[in-house]
Design a protein around this motif. Structure first.
Motif, PDB file in Angstrom:
ATOM      1  N   ALA A  83       3.812   9.265  -3.845  1.00 50.18           N
ATOM      2  CA  ALA A  83       4.560   9.821  -2.709  1.00 50.18           C
ATOM      3  C   ALA A  83       5.738   8.941  -2.323  1.00 50.18           C
ATOM      4  N   ARG A  84       5.561   7.612  -2.421  1.00 50.10           N
ATOM      5  CA  ARG A  84       6.616   6.685  -2.004  1.00 50.10           C
ATOM      6  C   ARG A  84       7.523   6.249  -3.155  1.00 50.10           C
ATOM      7  N   ARG A  85       7.191   6.676  -4.375  1.00 49.32           N
ATOM      8  CA  ARG A  85       7.988   6.339  -5.555  1.00 49.32           C
ATOM      9  C   ARG A  85       8.034   4.830  -5.794  1.00 49.32           C
ATOM     10  N   ILE A  86       6.860   4.236  -5.729  1.00 57.80           N
ATOM     11  CA  ILE A  86       6.716   2.819  -6.019  1.00 57.80           C
ATOM     12  C   ILE A  86       5.581   2.659  -7.021  1.00 57.80           C
ATOM     13  N   SER A  87       5.391   1.462  -7.541  1.00 57.84           N
ATOM     14  CA  SER A  87       4.329   1.233  -8.512  1.00 57.84           C
ATOM     15  C   SER A  87       2.971   1.210  -7.811  1.00 57.84           C
ATOM     16  N   PRO A  88       1.894   1.568  -8.522  1.00 52.67           N
ATOM     17  CA  PRO A  88       0.561   1.516  -7.911  1.00 52.67           C
ATOM     18  C   PRO A  88       0.173   0.116  -7.441  1.00 52.67           C
ATOM     19  N   SER A  89       0.562  -0.911  -8.178  1.00 58.57           N
ATOM     20  CA  SER A  89       0.219  -2.272  -7.750  1.00 58.57           C
ATOM     21  C   SER A  89       0.906  -2.618  -6.431  1.00 58.57           C
ATOM     22  N   GLN A  90       2.173  -2.192  -6.293  1.00 57.05           N
ATOM     23  CA  GLN A  90       2.868  -2.427  -5.027  1.00 57.05           C
ATOM     24  C   GLN A  90       2.208  -1.635  -3.907  1.00 57.05           C
TER      25      GLN A  90
END
Length: 473
Positions: A83-90
């Motif tokens: 949803a936020r267009r970031i990596s899963p680790s982040q």
């Protein structure tokens, strides 16, 4: 699905920000910047609140579905990441931060929501107190937070660290001992075909390494043996020489892998084809260096030839280059690598390598993690083939969470909903999350190709250097 009024209001705020007109007066511009910074901090606090609420509601939903307690909420960060267009680790780190604000750092959370401190300051407090108990964190929050609006990020970090030391000095010693066990070395691509090698060492070891390199580099410069190299260049060369055991930095034997078109390697379209026929390839485009990323074709050709300056090898130098070439076929419409054998359970051999070359990094959108697993998009137990079409390179995290209830993955080709023009067939995965949100992941085209109308297929080359080939610095 229809949007709620709250979501619609947020969309309207985004549109207002997009249309914001800078003030005419410079003093007003500064006031605008201050207000926008407060808005950004407040938005970070809102993201944290929504994330923690989403975590709780997902756990409740999975409990009702009969998911074991130790697995509930495991995929929440992954849904947030999409949803936020970031990596899963982040997203995982952000979710941990959000829970800390809610449970242990309420004063810091209030300051962030009011825009009185930046997100970086709030994260500094969280980072320096993360190892403490909930009661200790809350006490430090009450003690330090009142001073945060006047502190820089570094000052806030130092204040929280001092308070943490005072709260639990024994824990600080234990953490230092544990941190020493986490020492490691890793690489990261840098601009202009450079690479950063980073080592996490104890403070004493790190300072000793740097001081030794600097001392010996200064001695070489003083003796005149360094030539026209700068101090930093000599230190870098000594670093390479001592790690590899080579007499000079340029003598390092390498075994690397390149993906490039025949046009890049030989400076012309394969089989004498003219531009406009099938997939067009650019002789001076970007090749792909596995483990690094895109590099200029000229640098790739120089690497093959082993020329000292990495610039413009002659055809004679290329002829002498010791390279092993494997032909891989390219889809004439899309410029993407295509198929191999299908009837196996495990992705291994040529199929495994093919998927690595095609996907490059984890196929979960916005995840830049390296490929660790080779996954059946349609499970093998459900009749899914062990093929490059049904396979995807993924990180271990995505391979695990995609099997949780509510997640589906499927391969589509040229579907209108994926915005693919008719007649083109990129390898596209459709991912549906438990909330019904849909995301697409399309494999990148071969470097240097431009999709065109279907014509007879061209080839790419996978260039593998033997261990005896030496790549100059």
């Amino acid at each position: 699905m229809p949007k709620s009024q709250a979501t619609t209001d947020l969309d309207q705020m985004v549109e207002e920000m997009r249309m914001l007109v800078p003030a005419g007066d410079d003093a007003d511009k500064v006031a605008q910047l201050a207000a926008l910074e407060k808005l950004q901090a407040s938005a970070a606090a809102a993201i944290a609140r929504v994330s923690t609420e989403f975590l709780e509601s997902q756990r409740d939903r999975q409990r009702d579905l009969g998911v074991p307690s130790h697995r509930r909420g495991r995929d929440t960060a992954d849904q947030i990441a999409l949803a936020r267009r970031i990596s899963p680790s982040q997203a995982s780190r952000d979710l941990k931060f959000a829970r800390a604000l809610r449970d242990d750092l309420p004063v810091t959370a209030d300051l962030l929501a009011a825009g009185e401190i930046s997100e970086r300051v709030a994260r500094a407090v969280h980072r320096e107190t993360d190892h403490l108990s909930a009661d200790q964190r809350s006490a430090i929050d009450r003690e330090v937070a009142r001073r945060l609006p006047g502190l820089s990020v570094k000052e806030a970090s130092a204040a929280a660290k001092r308070a943490a030391y005072q709260a639990d000095p024994a824990s600080a010693v234990k953490r230092a001992a544990k941190a020493a066990k986490d020492r490691r070395v890793w690489t990261k691509p840098a601009p202009d075909t450079m690479c950063t090698v980073t080592a996490l060492l104890t403070a004493a070891q790190g300072i000793a390494v740097w001081a030794t390199l600097r001392r010996d580099a200064q001695a070489l410069i003083a003796s005149g043996a360094a030539g026209d190299r700068t101090l930093d260049q000599v230190m870098a060369d000594l670093f390479v020489e001592r790690l590899t055991g080579q007499s000079v930095a340029s003598a390092v034997p390498v075994e690397i892998h390149l993906v490039m078109t025949l046009a890049m390697l030989f400076g012309a379209q394969p089989d004498g084809a003219a531009y406009g026929q099938g997939v067009e390839t650019d002789p001076d485009g970007a090749a792909w260096l596995e483990g690094y990323g895109p590099i200029p074709a000229a640098v790739a050709r120089a690497a093959i030839a082993g020329v000292p300056d990495l610039l413009g090898p002659t055809p004679q130098e290329l002829d002498r280059g010791q390279a092993w070439i494997r032909r891989l076929f390219v889809d004439p419409a899309t410029g993407q690598l295509i198929s191999a054998d299908k009837r196996r359970r495990r992705f291994d051999g040529a199929v495994r390598r093919f998927i690595n070359l095609r996907d490059r990094v984890c196929r979960m959108p916005f995840c830049d993690a390296p490929i660790r697993d080779h996954d059946h998009l349609v499970p093998y137990r459900d009749g899914g083939e062990t093929s490059v079409d049904n396979g995807a390179g993924v990180c271990q995290r995505f391979n695990q969470i995609k099997n949780l209830p509510g997640w589906t993955t499927e391969v589509i080709h040229g579907a209108a909903e994926a915005d693919a023009p008719p007649g083109e067939h990129p390898h596209t995965i459709r991912i549906t999350t438990p909330t019904g949100a849909v995301y697409y992941s399309t494999a990148p085209p071969v470097p240097g190709t431009r999709p065109a109308r279907p014509k007879p297929p061209t080839s790419t080359v996978d260039v593998q250097f033997p261990s005896g080939l030496r790549l100059a610095s």
